[in-house]
Design a protein around this motif. Structure first.
Motif, mmCIF file in Angstrom:
data_model
loop_
_atom_site.group_PDB
_atom_site.id
_atom_site.type_symbol
_atom_site.label_atom_id
_atom_site.label_comp_id
_atom_site.label_asym_id
_atom_site.label_seq_id
_atom_site.Cartn_x
_atom_site.Cartn_y
_atom_site.Cartn_z
ATOM 1 N N LEU A 2 61.322 -31.337 40.382
ATOM 2 C CA LEU A 2 60.242 -31.583 41.351
ATOM 3 C C LEU A 2 59.487 -32.863 41.017
ATOM 4 C CD1 LEU A 2 58.621 -30.730 43.793
ATOM 5 C CD2 LEU A 2 57.305 -29.162 42.350
ATOM 6 N N ARG A 3 59.190 -33.061 39.707
ATOM 7 C CA ARG A 3 58.515 -34.294 39.277
ATOM 8 C C ARG A 3 59.329 -35.541 39.637
ATOM 9 N NH1 ARG A 3 58.400 -31.713 33.891
ATOM 10 N NH2 ARG A 3 56.850 -30.140 34.440
ATOM 11 N N ILE A 37 61.626 -35.870 41.974
ATOM 12 C CA ILE A 37 61.624 -36.093 43.420
ATOM 13 C C ILE A 37 60.288 -36.701 43.851
ATOM 14 C CG2 ILE A 37 61.546 -34.919 45.663
ATOM 15 C CD1 ILE A 37 63.564 -32.915 44.491
ATOM 16 N N LEU A 38 59.183 -36.133 43.354
ATOM 17 C CA LEU A 38 57.867 -36.628 43.770
ATOM 18 C C LEU A 38 57.654 -38.064 43.305
ATOM 19 C CD1 LEU A 38 55.729 -33.420 43.114
ATOM 20 C CD2 LEU A 38 56.369 -34.377 45.333
ATOM 21 N N ALA A 39 58.271 -38.438 42.167
ATOM 22 C CA ALA A 39 58.176 -39.814 41.697
ATOM 23 C C ALA A 39 59.277 -40.673 42.326
ATOM 24 C CB ALA A 39 58.276 -39.862 40.170
#
Lengths: 172, 172, 172, 172, 172, 172
Positions: free
Chosen positions: A150-151, A153-155
């Motif tokens: 998730l990190r 993807i968000l970055a």
């Protein structure tokens, strides 16, 4: 246990803080940003203990603030490493706030921070692996992969379609 | 524009800070937690401007720290509201760090914080809606729904299968 | 515009601050000295932007405090260079304070600080000249000479009878 | 001496401070604004002693910074009231900085601050008069009138042509 | 265990702190006074936990500082109540300092603080008794009487000849 | 007076401090630990003045807190060296607190701190002797031996039966 592995207890860190006037807003409650600062310090010390290195904050995951914490409350922050990757570590922090004279104690926040171990020049350096012991530690260890995707993807450093672990969150 | 709506510029807030010794780690770089604290203050002021109310931090979304920021650097934090919900507001913050004598300026961080407007007793209270103006503001406004679903899922207050907006992140 | 000149906008700096408990006196109002400290930081950053150098405070002119500023107010400090001399710069700072929940905003202070640009050894070093653009900037630029003479007289480094610019203040 | 008068010694205040890391700039020298803050506190305590009242800062006169003060230096601030007006007082502050291990002590700054005595509601209230004793105190007392006219002109509350005392500065 | 008694574990408090620049002297070592401040906070929280009351510091016993503690070290303070008297409590604090990257950990300080439990008006109020459990706790409990006599003598509230417990220190 | 001796006045240090919100507990009174911190700074400056050296805190003797000190009070700390040993110095500190608007001034605390003079590498270095002048100074000088023996016993560096000076406290 080899030199290159640690258990979560090795990095267990307890921090106790009194909520002082300058930490509070005009409602006399702890400001969220001050708590994020304290959690970062507790988590950084935990990551230092795991790695035996200088560490720098790499990220903080979503944190929600659902309970007001008042001036004069005693904060307890407990942090431990949940999983190590090449040179990075995920740390889980739980916060409780206690109004001791009133006899009220409540779990207020939990958060995941990640840190990178670095050498004196600030270059990333390998860290020992983390061997979870209890069932709760194993679940935190397993979930770390999903949170990491998730990190990324968000970055914007991973494409959503490649986040196979994370997808299970939506389609399990 | 009616009394009950605001444009992003109404809440635009610029904060400038000098990185001081006590803000830094042993590598003389700004600690992540201190930056989270400063972003919270800038964002809270922005949410105050939008709502004309006392505000309390409700959440911070995932923030990553990819660039070290050095002692003596000048930080510029720019915050504005991206979308208002019943009593809550999402605020977008962008941080740049500048080593002025070296002539180096870099975008270092961006974050989304959410705040709830409250009355003097700390009870949630309605806020004006936000009317995006520019294309960038419209995109931030549209994305706010998706980020909100992710927050609700992470706080276990929404089931993943109901997060229709968020799913488009994975299957668009 | 040559390398050796700047316009006021190049050094424009906005600083936003929340008045916290430790900044206030027993009437819950911002202490004057704390505001002088914040104005110095905002002005120093502005002088850094103009000169691209480390700067040190050389003087502050007379500042008066006519409006109380309360705990919880949002301060906005706006600074820009008004004129450059060999190695020194005059910076003009305007402060407004806002009680957002009460909907009250007032201009509270203005001040002139001067800074000297220095190299890594602390030795004075030349700065670019300042080319005023708007009429207000031209007036500030012109007045800088008069204020400079007053500073020199007050520091006993100029004889009053030589202060031709300043005399016009009394006999214009 | 009547109840309604005080001598300068009654308000004499000595403050000693160590220059700490967070007080310094990237040259490891005390920032001017931090010194202005410390002088305001020392002067406010002096004005409290003279008046026996809560006091608020009304103004600071031109202050120049000609000597760098280093990290680890010991600051000594000495303040005393020089003259009282209806509800306001002028305070004179002298600063010396000492590098004790190096055996270097230097007078670094002097400043005049003015304060207004107020009641619990923040309303101005009369203060005792000041009776100067020594010749230096009499000179400070006499000069206070001239400095007051300059303050009023700079605050645009007196016309330059009415500043009879101040003119003597230019034409004596 | 009755409502009116507690065991030492009930008041056990762990505080973790990072040594920051402003805590250090010109040798980059933690200043003794800052450590006394941190020990007071840790001990006060421990006394709060034992008594469930607001507490105020009554005394600190002799503390010696034999080991320098460096900038960047991690401090661990562990505090627990050793004995309760009518409205007062003695708290024992042990401090360790750790340079984690260097792999050095040392016990640096120990201290006894006493606190008085008070009500909202600041009046002393009775506290539960302390029932020691382990042998170490029993020894601390027994020694508390002797330390109390020394405190009373040093505060000139007991005549040395009445300090029967303390004399055993000299003639055992 | 030779180069190698000093009188108490040479090290006399006065520190004035305002009690600010962050220094206080939930009863709005100064926290004991904060006062210990301030006394350490005042005493360290005094020991610096006596020795002309960098100094590090070696110990603080028993301090008792019998008077509450309120938010807004003005603290006056007065410190001077009472006796010098080879490389160490004992400093006596007296604290008074004043509520100026209420016209209340009270002596609140006294304490003895000891410091060691060190060179740039942190190694102990000899200090000038102290020659007491007044009768009070002679009594403080004489008592310093007794207090030193108590410190050594409490630090388990002297056997109680060897503390001949201290015994006179109990059997004089």
């Amino acid at each position: 246990m080899s030199k290159n592995s640690r258990v979560p207890n090795d990095s267990f860190t307890t921090m106790t803080e009194l909520v002082l006037p300058n930490d509070t807003n005009t409602l006399n409650n702890l400001m969220g940003g001050r708590l994020l600062h304290l959690m970062d310090i507790a988590a950084a010390i935990s990551a230092q203990k795991h790695s035996g290195r200088i560490v720098v904050t790499a990220s903080v995951d979503n944190v929600s603030f659902q309970e007001p914490i008042a001036l004069g409350d005693v904060l307890t922050l407990q942090a431990r490493v949940t999983r190590a990757f090449t040179s990075s570590m995920e740390v889980y922090i739980e916060v409780t706030a206690e109004n001791i004279p009133a006899g009220i104690r409540k779990a207020t926040n939990k958060a995941f921070y990640t840190f990178v171990a670095v050498d004196q020049m600030g270059k990333p350096i390998n860290v020992p692996e983390l061997i979870p012991q209890t069932q709760e530690e194993q679940e935190l260890f397993a979930g770390a992969l999903r949170r990491r995707q998730l990190r990324l993807i968000l970055a914007k450093r991973m494409k959503p379609e490649d986040a196979t672990e994370l997808k299970s969150l939506f389609f399990s």
